[in-house]
Design a protein around this motif. Structure first.
Motif, PDB file in Angstrom:
ATOM      1  N   ALA A 131      -3.181 -44.620  36.348  1.00  0.00           N
ATOM      2  CA  ALA A 131      -3.819 -43.557  35.064  1.00  0.00           C
ATOM      3  C   ALA A 131      -3.994 -44.538  34.014  1.00  0.00           C
ATOM      4  O   ALA A 131      -3.567 -45.440  33.601  1.00  0.00           O
ATOM      5  CB  ALA A 131      -3.180 -42.802  34.300  1.00  0.00           C
ATOM      6  N   TYR A 132      -5.671 -44.382  33.015  1.00  0.00           N
ATOM      7  CA  TYR A 132      -5.782 -45.059  31.856  1.00  0.00           C
ATOM      8  C   TYR A 132      -6.067 -44.347  30.895  1.00  0.00           C
ATOM      9  O   TYR A 132      -6.796 -42.990  31.103  1.00  0.00           O
ATOM     10  CB  TYR A 132      -7.484 -45.827  32.313  1.00  0.00           C
ATOM     11  CG  TYR A 132      -6.917 -47.048  33.393  1.00  0.00           C
ATOM     12  CD1 TYR A 132      -6.843 -47.775  32.941  1.00  0.00           C
ATOM     13  CD2 TYR A 132      -7.094 -46.680  34.329  1.00  0.00           C
ATOM     14  CE1 TYR A 132      -5.956 -49.452  34.302  1.00  0.00           C
ATOM     15  CE2 TYR A 132      -6.616 -47.710  35.786  1.00  0.00           C
ATOM     16  CZ  TYR A 132      -6.146 -49.126  35.091  1.00  0.00           C
ATOM     17  OH  TYR A 132      -5.820 -49.865  36.381  1.00  0.00           O
ATOM     18  N   THR A 133      -5.338 -44.522  29.346  1.00  0.00           N
ATOM     19  CA  THR A 133      -6.085 -43.795  28.708  1.00  0.00           C
ATOM     20  C   THR A 133      -6.513 -44.530  27.611  1.00  0.00           C
ATOM     21  O   THR A 133      -7.214 -43.898  26.532  1.00  0.00           O
ATOM     22  CB  THR A 133      -5.188 -43.368  28.065  1.00  0.00           C
ATOM     23  OG1 THR A 133      -3.797 -44.657  27.668  1.00  0.00           O
ATOM     24  CG2 THR A 133      -3.896 -42.878  29.206  1.00  0.00           C
ATOM     25  N   MET A 134      -7.406 -45.222  28.181  1.00  0.00           N
ATOM     26  CA  MET A 134      -8.422 -45.934  27.211  1.00  0.00           C
ATOM     27  C   MET A 134      -9.822 -46.168  27.543  1.00  0.00           C
ATOM     28  O   MET A 134      -9.700 -46.930  28.767  1.00  0.00           O
ATOM     29  CB  MET A 134      -7.545 -47.371  26.110  1.00  0.00           C
ATOM     30  CG  MET A 134      -8.047 -48.191  25.337  1.00  0.00           C
ATOM     31  SD  MET A 134      -7.797 -49.528  24.430  1.00  0.00           S
ATOM     32  CE  MET A 134      -7.249 -50.692  25.901  1.00  0.00           C
ATOM     33  N   GLY A 135     -10.264 -46.364  26.262  1.00  0.00           N
ATOM     34  CA  GLY A 135     -12.240 -46.549  27.027  1.00  0.00           C
ATOM     35  C   GLY A 135     -12.382 -47.557  27.652  1.00  0.00           C
ATOM     36  O   GLY A 135     -11.681 -49.079  26.769  1.00  0.00           O
ATOM     37  N   TYR A 136     -12.766 -48.854  28.271  1.00  0.00           N
ATOM     38  CA  TYR A 136     -14.107 -49.923  28.119  1.00  0.00           C
ATOM     39  C   TYR A 136     -14.856 -50.181  28.464  1.00  0.00           C
ATOM     40  O   TYR A 136     -15.810 -48.800  27.995  1.00  0.00           O
ATOM     41  CB  TYR A 136     -13.253 -50.631  29.237  1.00  0.00           C
ATOM     42  CG  TYR A 136     -13.711 -50.183  30.488  1.00  0.00           C
ATOM     43  CD1 TYR A 136     -15.015 -50.942  31.171  1.00  0.00           C
ATOM     44  CD2 TYR A 136     -13.531 -48.935  31.168  1.00  0.00           C
ATOM     45  CE1 TYR A 136     -15.304 -50.314  32.417  1.00  0.00           C
ATOM     46  CE2 TYR A 136     -13.511 -48.476  32.365  1.00  0.00           C
ATOM     47  CZ  TYR A 136     -15.202 -49.409  33.150  1.00  0.00           C
ATOM     48  OH  TYR A 136     -15.509 -47.962  34.168  1.00  0.00           O
ATOM     49  N   TYR A 137     -15.674 -51.334  27.937  1.00  0.00           N
ATOM     50  CA  TYR A 137     -17.384 -51.937  27.890  1.00  0.00           C
ATOM     51  C   TYR A 137     -16.971 -52.990  28.043  1.00  0.00           C
ATOM     52  O   TYR A 137     -16.376 -53.720  28.648  1.00  0.00           O
ATOM     53  CB  TYR A 137     -17.173 -51.978  25.704  1.00  0.00           C
ATOM     54  CG  TYR A 137     -17.648 -50.709  24.983  1.00  0.00           C
ATOM     55  CD1 TYR A 137     -17.934 -49.978  24.872  1.00  0.00           C
ATOM     56  CD2 TYR A 137     -15.540 -50.790  24.870  1.00  0.00           C
ATOM     57  CE1 TYR A 137     -18.028 -48.782  24.291  1.00  0.00           C
ATOM     58  CE2 TYR A 137     -15.713 -49.862  23.547  1.00  0.00           C
ATOM     59  CZ  TYR A 137     -16.601 -48.921  23.818  1.00  0.00           C
ATOM     60  OH  TYR A 137     -16.541 -47.494  22.856  1.00  0.00           O
ATOM     61  N   LEU A 138     -18.007 -52.917  28.953  1.00  0.00           N
ATOM     62  CA  LEU A 138     -18.762 -54.396  29.901  1.00  0.00           C
ATOM     63  C   LEU A 138     -19.743 -54.932  28.955  1.00  0.00           C
ATOM     64  O   LEU A 138     -20.595 -54.950  27.964  1.00  0.00           O
ATOM     65  CB  LEU A 138     -19.609 -54.011  31.174  1.00  0.00           C
ATOM     66  CG  LEU A 138     -19.486 -52.221  31.925  1.00  0.00           C
ATOM     67  CD1 LEU A 138     -20.512 -52.089  32.955  1.00  0.00           C
ATOM     68  CD2 LEU A 138     -18.135 -53.196  32.870  1.00  0.00           C
ATOM     69  N   ALA A 139     -19.180 -56.334  29.072  1.00  0.00           N
ATOM     70  CA  ALA A 139     -19.247 -57.366  29.080  1.00  0.00           C
ATOM     71  C   ALA A 139     -19.968 -58.331  29.046  1.00  0.00           C
ATOM     72  O   ALA A 139     -19.472 -59.146  30.401  1.00  0.00           O
ATOM     73  CB  ALA A 139     -18.488 -57.885  27.395  1.00  0.00           C
ATOM     74  N   ASP A 140     -20.484 -59.251  28.362  1.00  0.00           N
ATOM     75  CA  ASP A 140     -20.044 -60.438  28.499  1.00  0.00           C
ATOM     76  C   ASP A 140     -19.607 -61.710  28.138  1.00  0.00           C
ATOM     77  O   ASP A 140     -18.672 -61.507  27.342  1.00  0.00           O
ATOM     78  CB  ASP A 140     -22.088 -61.099  29.396  1.00  0.00           C
ATOM     79  CG  ASP A 140     -22.458 -61.626  27.708  1.00  0.00           C
ATOM     80  OD1 ASP A 140     -21.583 -61.575  26.297  1.00  0.00           O
ATOM     81  OD2 ASP A 140     -24.053 -61.268  27.504  1.00  0.00           O
ATOM     82  N   GLY A 141     -19.227 -63.215  28.180  1.00  0.00           N
ATOM     83  CA  GLY A 141     -18.629 -64.370  28.069  1.00  0.00           C
ATOM     84  C   GLY A 141     -18.399 -64.524  26.260  1.00  0.00           C
ATOM     85  O   GLY A 141     -17.559 -64.930  26.537  1.00  0.00           O
TER      86      GLY A 141
END
Length: 184
Positions: A131-141
């Motif tokens: 289970a995760y409770t934090m969103g995430y963002y796809l990004a480059d380097g």
């Protein structure tokens, strides 16, 4: 690339690398110009062509094209590393948010304002029974190493990592294309 930008970059790299300054050989004949060498390097980078393919377009042999590419990439890093080739800091993020608002993306500010404080919005989801409770963002380097920013895997060793990198890049490109459509 606009001519003014090309000439500006050429001038900047000539300050750090004499390779891009035209010289005469032992017989007094002029050698290749900086424009030819930089064009060869950009041609290889932009179109992904092999070094020997540049000969037909710029009249530079394969070994010289490889040298031009090597000198060009090193010169770009030496010239622009401190300004452009670094991770963004909080001031950069704030400036980008302000520019986003001016371009018609005002809703992005509140979302990314939390990121500048290294916090992400709450999101609940489960992956592989975790289970995760934090969103995430796809990004480059180029983005900072924060928990909510997921970068692609640069060294794809193994089938799982290759699949992740391929899926990550596909999703990130879809988002970039959507933003380009919205901006247009």
């Amino acid at each position: 690339m606009r001519r003014l930008l090309f000439v500006s970059i050429l001038h900047d790299i000539q300050q750090v690398n004499e390779y891009f300054i035209q010289t005469c050989d032992a017989t007094g004949a002029l050698g290749l110009s900086g424009v030819q060498k930089m064009t060869a390097a950009l041609w290889i980078l932009q179109y992904g062509v092999p070094a020997d393919a540049v000969d037909k377009y710029i009249r530079i042999d394969e070994s010289t094209a490889i040298s031009a590419l090597n000198f060009f990439t090193r010169s770009i890093v030496a010239t622009y590393e401190a300004i452009y080739l670094r991770s963004p800091n909080k001031a950069n993020v704030a400036r980008l948010l302000q520019e986003g608002e001016q371009c018609g993306f005002p809703g992005m500010s509140s979302l990314f304002a939390e990121l500048t404080r290294e916090r992400a919005p709450t999101a609940n989801y489960t992956i592989n029974n975790h289970a995760y409770t934090m969103g995430y963002y796809l990004a480059d380097g180029i983005y900072p190493c924060w928990a909510m920013i997921v970068k692609t895997i640069s060294q794809h060793q193994g089938a799982k990592r290759q699949l992740f990198a391929r899926m990550h890049e596909a999703c990130r490109k879809d988002v970039e294309r959507a933003f380009r459509v919205l901006q247009a």
